[in-house]
Motif scaffolding. Structure first.
Motif, PDB file in Angstrom:
ATOM      1  N   SER A  79       0.769  -1.133   0.045  1.00  0.00           N
ATOM      2  CA  SER A  79       0.236   0.024  -0.051  1.00  0.00           C
ATOM      3  C   SER A  79       0.918   1.176  -0.022  1.00  0.00           C
ATOM      4  O   SER A  79       1.537   1.576   0.900  1.00  0.00           O
ATOM      5  CB  SER A  79      -1.120  -0.033   0.989  1.00  0.00           C
ATOM      6  N   ARG A 120      -4.739   5.484  -9.314  1.00  0.00           N
ATOM      7  CA  ARG A 120      -6.114   4.530  -9.023  1.00  0.00           C
ATOM      8  C   ARG A 120      -6.733   4.931 -10.343  1.00  0.00           C
ATOM      9  O   ARG A 120      -7.016   5.942 -10.879  1.00  0.00           O
ATOM     10  CB  ARG A 120      -6.885   5.051  -7.898  1.00  0.00           C
ATOM     11  N   GLU A 145      -9.105  -5.859   4.520  1.00  0.00           N
ATOM     12  CA  GLU A 145      -9.485  -4.531   4.777  1.00  0.00           C
ATOM     13  C   GLU A 145     -10.717  -4.668   5.236  1.00  0.00           C
ATOM     14  O   GLU A 145     -11.410  -3.853   6.195  1.00  0.00           O
ATOM     15  CB  GLU A 145      -9.709  -3.686   3.346  1.00  0.00           C
ATOM     16  N   SER A 177      -6.300  -8.604  -0.075  1.00  0.00           N
ATOM     17  CA  SER A 177      -6.901  -7.288   0.317  1.00  0.00           C
ATOM     18  C   SER A 177      -7.990  -7.032   0.691  1.00  0.00           C
ATOM     19  O   SER A 177      -8.323  -6.548   1.915  1.00  0.00           O
ATOM     20  CB  SER A 177      -6.452  -6.386  -0.967  1.00  0.00           C
ATOM     21  N   LYS A 237      -1.950   5.048  -4.702  1.00  0.00           N
ATOM     22  CA  LYS A 237      -3.149   5.723  -4.652  1.00  0.00           C
ATOM     23  C   LYS A 237      -3.125   6.639  -5.700  1.00  0.00           C
ATOM     24  O   LYS A 237      -4.232   7.494  -6.237  1.00  0.00           O
ATOM     25  CB  LYS A 237      -3.277   6.374  -3.406  1.00  0.00           C
ATOM     26  N   ASP A 279      -6.794  -1.572  -4.726  1.00  0.00           N
ATOM     27  CA  ASP A 279      -7.342  -0.801  -3.788  1.00  0.00           C
ATOM     28  C   ASP A 279      -8.728  -0.174  -4.154  1.00  0.00           C
ATOM     29  O   ASP A 279      -9.482  -0.046  -3.231  1.00  0.00           O
ATOM     30  CB  ASP A 279      -6.288   0.458  -3.336  1.00  0.00           C
TER      31      ASP A 279
END
Length: 410
Positions: free
Chosen positions: A14, A22, A189, A185, A19, A149
């Motif tokens: 991560s 994405r 999560e 994941s 991010k 993610d």
């Protein structure tokens, strides 16, 4: 996935770079069902990987009361023979006239296509367990592991919104890095978010594979199952449920029928809007009789749907008990209309499919609408309902607000 349980010391990557790169994931199917109620293991000797899940699944938009399953009719969660597969006792789905009891991962793998209406490919499917917030959702696997993610968030957001507390997850893909990343994941999560993940399976090429620790070695190497010959599939056929081989095959069910569109074209040229109240009355009549629009009716309907106030007559009064019949009526209309006239009917179909709990078909209809009119207001409204995983059960609450604000012309 390597075919063996992931080491506890190996965590998913991560990073800020992930991010920053994405891509947006879209929930392609949200199907509302009755709750699944998980029961804790009752035997101390039960292996870690064994699960017992109890629940009931209706086959239509109308939800029925949960059936009662006494302890005398349940099998204990056990392992069948040395090196065999876990028994997942008593996942039950109520069809129109029969109840399906899922006791193995084979059953769960056979249930998902029946619930979605198509066989998933390169997908992650989440099946909620327990009340409140019963739902099933499918998201397409990204090609880049850095985009996992997004996938997790796409499933976690509606799970939280619908107060889901327990889930089962199936990853449809070969043994790829993305599949492995997605499976773990989601597990990590969701667990961190307080949502219990009962089981994670990978499904590929008519085999299912265990992911979480505690299963026999054979389960990680792959266990074959037959979807075509499974009793769930056979029961679905008896109940008139169609399971398409892929999402594309589902989309093809509302593709333009060129011959029908060409036959309708001359009638469209001189068609005029229906007077106020006529569209509502016409749709009601066809739903009550189980009939379809005539050529002249469909031409007038398609022209009327271009005006927001008239378009409201086609959908704002619908209830969940009418949704499935409305899907059939508007699917027929979408197939018969040429691209120049299809946007309004496709948007109405998308709404009806959402109301019936058929999120996959709803997205297909929205796509058909937006291919022609990207800013269509009703198509945009349905897309918002799907993106937010809004439950069709909320329709009676939403209806007054939508009626008050109106649906402006696209």
């Amino acid at each position: 996935m390597t075919g063996l349980p992931r080491s506890d010391g190996l965590s998913r990557c991560s990073t800020a770079a992930k991010k920053a790169s994405r891509s947006r994931c879209r929930i392609d199917a949200v199907v509302r069902t009755d709750p699944l109620n998980q029961e804790a293991p009752t035997t101390a000797e039960r292996p870690t990987g064994a699960r017992r899940i109890v629940g009931h699944f209706p086959s239509t938009g109308a939800a029925g009361p949960p059936s009662s399953t006494g302890s005398s009719t349940r099998r204990r969660g056990t392992w069948v023979g040395a090196g065999s597969v876990p028994v997942m006792d008593d996942i039950e789905r109520t069809l129109t006239s029969a109840r399906l009891s899922a006791r193995t991962p084979d059953d769960l793998a056979a249930f998902v296509p029946l619930a979605l209406g198509f066989v998933p490919e390169r997908s992650v499917v989440m099946v909620s367990v327990g009340a409140p917030g019963p739902m099933n959702a499918r998201v397409t696997l990204p090609h880049d592991p850095d985009d996992v993610d997004d996938l997790v968030e796409a499933l976690l957001r509606p799970a939280r919104l619908n107060q889901v507390s327990e889930v089962v997850v199936l990853v449809y893909d070969d043994d790829t890095t993305v599949a492995d990343e997605a499976a773990w994941s989601i597990h990590e999560e969701f667990t961190a978010a307080g949502i219990r993940v009962h089981e994670v399976l990978r499904v590929h090429d008519q085999h299912w594979y265990a992911v979480l620790p505690g299963a026999p070695l054979a389960a990680y190497q792959g266990v074959p199952f037959s979807l075509d010959s499974h009793r769930f599939t056979a029961q679905g056929v008896l109940e008139g449920r169609v399971t398409h081989p892929s999402r594309e095959a589902l989309r093809a069910t509302i593709a333009t029928d060129d011959r029908a569109a060409s036959l309708l074209a001359p009638t469209l040229d001189g068609a005029a809007e229906l007077p106020a109240g006529a569209l509502c009355a016409l749709v009601r009549r066809h739903l009550e009789l189980g009939t379809r629009f005539s050529g002249a009716e469909l031409a007038a309907v398609s022209v009327s749907l271009r005006t927001g106030q008239l378009r409201d007559e086609a959908w704002v009064w619908l209830g969940r008990e009418q949704a499935r019949a409305a899907v059939e009526l508007w699917s027929d209309a979408v197939r018969r209309l040429p691209a120049t006239h299809v946007a309004g009917a496709a948007a109405v179909l998308g709404f009806c499919a959402w109301l019936a709990g058929d999120g996959a078909l709803a997205w297909c209809a929205v796509d058909r609408c937006h291919e022609v009119e990207p800013t269509h207001s009703l198509g945009g409204l349905v897309a918002q309902l799907l993106d937010s995983a809004t439950s069709p059960a909320q329709w009676e609450v939403l209806r007054p607000r939508l009626t008050a604000s109106g649906d402006p012309a696209a």
